[in-house]
Design an enzyme around this catalytic site. Structure first.
Site, PDB file in Angstrom:
ATOM      1  N   THR A 113       0.804  -1.229   0.000  1.00 26.23           N
ATOM      2  CA  THR A 113       0.000   0.000   0.000  1.00 26.23           C
ATOM      3  C   THR A 113       0.837   1.281   0.000  1.00 26.23           C
ATOM      4  O   THR A 113       0.276   2.367  -0.055  1.00 26.23           O
ATOM      5  CB  THR A 113      -0.882   0.051   1.269  1.00 26.23           C
ATOM      6  OG1 THR A 113      -0.005  -0.020   2.404  1.00 26.23           O
ATOM      7  CG2 THR A 113      -1.875  -1.091   1.307  1.00 26.23           C
ATOM      8  N   LYS A 114       2.154   1.189   0.092  1.00 27.06           N
ATOM      9  CA  LYS A 114       2.970   2.402   0.278  1.00 27.06           C
ATOM     10  C   LYS A 114       3.179   3.168  -1.037  1.00 27.06           C
ATOM     11  O   LYS A 114       2.762   2.708  -2.088  1.00 27.06           O
ATOM     12  CB  LYS A 114       4.305   2.023   0.938  1.00 27.06           C
ATOM     13  CG  LYS A 114       4.122   1.275   2.274  1.00 27.06           C
ATOM     14  CD  LYS A 114       3.555   2.157   3.395  1.00 27.06           C
ATOM     15  CE  LYS A 114       2.876   1.394   4.499  1.00 27.06           C
ATOM     16  NZ  LYS A 114       3.686   0.869   5.560  1.00 27.06           N
ATOM     17  N   ASN A 115       3.862   4.309  -0.977  1.00 27.75           N
ATOM     18  CA  ASN A 115       3.963   5.166  -2.172  1.00 27.75           C
ATOM     19  C   ASN A 115       4.652   4.486  -3.348  1.00 27.75           C
ATOM     20  O   ASN A 115       4.328   4.762  -4.491  1.00 27.75           O
ATOM     21  CB  ASN A 115       4.670   6.481  -1.835  1.00 27.75           C
ATOM     22  CG  ASN A 115       3.723   7.516  -1.237  1.00 27.75           C
ATOM     23  OD1 ASN A 115       2.601   7.176  -0.859  1.00 27.75           O
ATOM     24  ND2 ASN A 115       4.148   8.764  -1.166  1.00 27.75           N
TER      25      ASN A 115
END
Ligand SMILES: *Cc1c(COP(=O)(O)O)cnc(C)c1O
Length: 381
Positions: free
Chosen positions: A183-185
Site C-alpha cells: 500500500t505504500k507510495n
C-alpha cells in the site's frame, strides 16, 4: 452506486515491472543479487544519502537499526501512540520499552513537547513517524537529539519522497527506515530499506540481514570462485530478493510524478468535501514537501453516523477505506502490559475514533473520487 469495488491502496504495477520480474525469473538469479544492488544505489542517489541497504521490510529495518545502535533491555524508546503497531513492536523485539507519546491536534504528528517531558535517565532513542507522508519538524528533532543525547531512528514508512527545507527525509544524518509494502507510495510487494551516512552501519546491516555471514549471497555465489563465509554475529533473515528489487527499479523513477498526482487528488478532495461534517487534513507546512501518502479526514463528533458505521456503509457502496490508525495504546498487548488508558492520549485517542483514510493513489481516477464523495454526501448529509 459503483459497479466495482474501489480497493484501498492497490499499487500501480506497469508492464516495465512485469518484464523486469520475468527477466529475473528467466535469468536464474532470483535471490539477493545485482538488482538489489542497483535498487540500493538508485535509492541512495534519490534520497541523497551515501548508503542504502534493502531489506525484507521496514519493520526489519527498524529492528536492525536499534540492534546496531545498542538499544536493548533497560532502555526506553519514545514512540508516537499514533502510528502503525510495527513501530512499537520493533522496540519490544529488542527488549527495550516503548514509551508512547501523544500527538499534536490537526496533523497527528508526535508531540515533541510531550516527548521531551517524557525523557528519563533511561531514554536512549526516539522513533519519530512522518505520519501520512508529512515530515515532522526536523529542526526540533535535531535539537532534541543533540541536547538530550538521544539516538534517532526515523520511521519513514510513509515518507519516501518527502522533503524538509529542500532536503529529502532520510538525509538528516539519522538511521531512516522506508517501506515498500503493497500500500505504500512505491511497492516491491514486501520490502524496505535502511539509509545511513555511516559505512560501518551499512556493512553491519548487510551482514545481520543475512544470518550474520561475513560474505553476502552475491559474493558467495558469484563467478569469482568459491569462498567460505564466517559468522561473526548471529544474524536474521531480512534480505530483499532480486524479484522484489525488479519492481522497485521501475517504481522509484515514477515516484515524483505519482506524488504530484496524489497532490492533485488531495486538492480535489479538499474542494469536493467542503461543507461536509468532517475535517480535511491541514495543508503541508511551508518549506516542506508532503509525500501525500494518506488523505485522512476526521469525522465531526456530532456527525449523523459513527466512524465504524461509516466505514461499513462505504464498503457496502463498493468503496474501500482505511483507518490510520487506532493508536498503539488501544491494542490489548500495550494497553495491558503498560497499563495505558485512552484518556492518557487524548489527541491520539480522538484521531483513533474519528479518522478515515480515503482512496488516494496513482490508480485512483477523478471519477473514483467523485464516487467516494457522493457516497460520503449521501451518508453524512
Ligand atoms: C507500513 C508501516 C510500517 C511497516 O512496514 P513494513 O514494510 O510492512 O514492515 C512501519 N511503520 C509505519 C508507520 C507503517 O505505516
Amino acid at each position: 452506486m459503483r459497479e466495482t469495488f474501489l480497493v484501498f491502496g492497490s499499487p500501480l504495477i506497469g508492464e516495465a515491472e512485469i518484464a523486469e520480474v520475468v527477466d529475473s525469473l528467466r535469468s536464474g538469479w532470483v535471490g539477493t543479487g545485482p538488482k538489489v544492488q542497483r535498487f540500493e544505489t538508485m535509492l541512495s542517489e534519490y534520497v541523497g544519502v551515501p548508503y542504502c541497504r534493502c531489506l525484507s521490510s521496514c519493520t526489519a529495518a527498524l529492528i536492525l537499526s536499534m540492534r546496531l545502535l545498542g538499544v536493548g533491555p533497560g532502555d526506553e524508546v519514545l514512540v508516537p501512540a499514533m502510528t502503525f503497531v510495527a513501530s512499537a513492536n520493533a522496540v519490544e523485539h529488542t527488549g527495550a520499552t516503548p514509551v508512547l507519546i501523544d500527538s499534536v491536534p490537526g496533523t497527528g504528528l508526535i508531540d515533541f513537547a510531550a516527548a521531551e517531558a517524557a525523557i528519563t535517565s533511561r531514554t536512549r532513542a526516539i522513533m519519530p513517524v512522518h505520519l501520512a507522508g508529512r515530515p515532522v519538524d526536523m529542526d526540533r528533532l535535531a535539537t532534541l537529539r543533540d541536547q538530550r543525547g538521544l539516538v534517532v531512528i526515523e520511521d519513514a514508512a510513509h515518507a519516501i519522497g518527502a522533503e524538509w527545507r529542500s532536503r529529502k527525509i532520510g538525509a538528516f544524518g539519522n538511521l531512516t527506515a522506508f517501506s515498500f509494502y503493497v500500500t505504500k507510495n512505491i511497492s516491491t510487494i514486501e520490502g524496505g530499506a535502511l539509509v545511513t551516512e555511516d559505512p560501518e552501519i551499512a556493512a553491519q546491516v548487510e551482514r545481520l540481514a543475512l544470518h550474520g555471514l561475513s560474505l553476502g549471497a552475491w559474493q558467495r555465489f558469484s563467478d569469482v570462485g568459491f569462498r567460505h563465509y564466517e559468522v561473526v554475529n548471529p544474524g536474521f533473515k531480512f534480505n530483499m530478493t532480486d524479484v522484489q528489487a525488479a519492481l522497485g527499479l521501475h517504481q522509484l523513477p515514477r515516484l515524483d510524478d505519482w506524488i504530484e498526482l496524489r497532490r492533485e487528488q488531495w486538492e480535489r478532495y479538499d474542494e469536493l468535501l467542503a461543507g461536509l461534517p468532517l475535517e480535511t487534513p491541514p495543508p503541508p507546512e511551508p518549506g516542506t514537501k508532503h509525500a501525500r501518502h494518506l488523505y485522512q479526514v476526521l469525522l465531526d463528533p456530532d456527525a449523523r453516523v459513527e466512524r465504524d458505521e461509516l466505514l461499513s456503509a462505504l464498503s457496502e457502496r463498493n468503496i474501500g477505506t482505511g483507518v490510520h490508525y487506532r493508536g498503539v495504546h488501544l491494542h490489548p498487548f500495550y494497553r495491558d502490559k503498560y497499563g495505558l488508558r485512552p484518556e492518557d492520549f487524548p489527541v491520539a485517542n480522538a484521531i483513533s475514533e474519528r479518522t478515515v483514510s480515503l482512496p488516494l493513489s496513482p490508480k485512483v481516477t477523478e471519477s473514483d473520487q467523485h464516487d467516494v464523495v457522493s457516497a460520503l454526501r449521501e451518508l453524512l448529509r
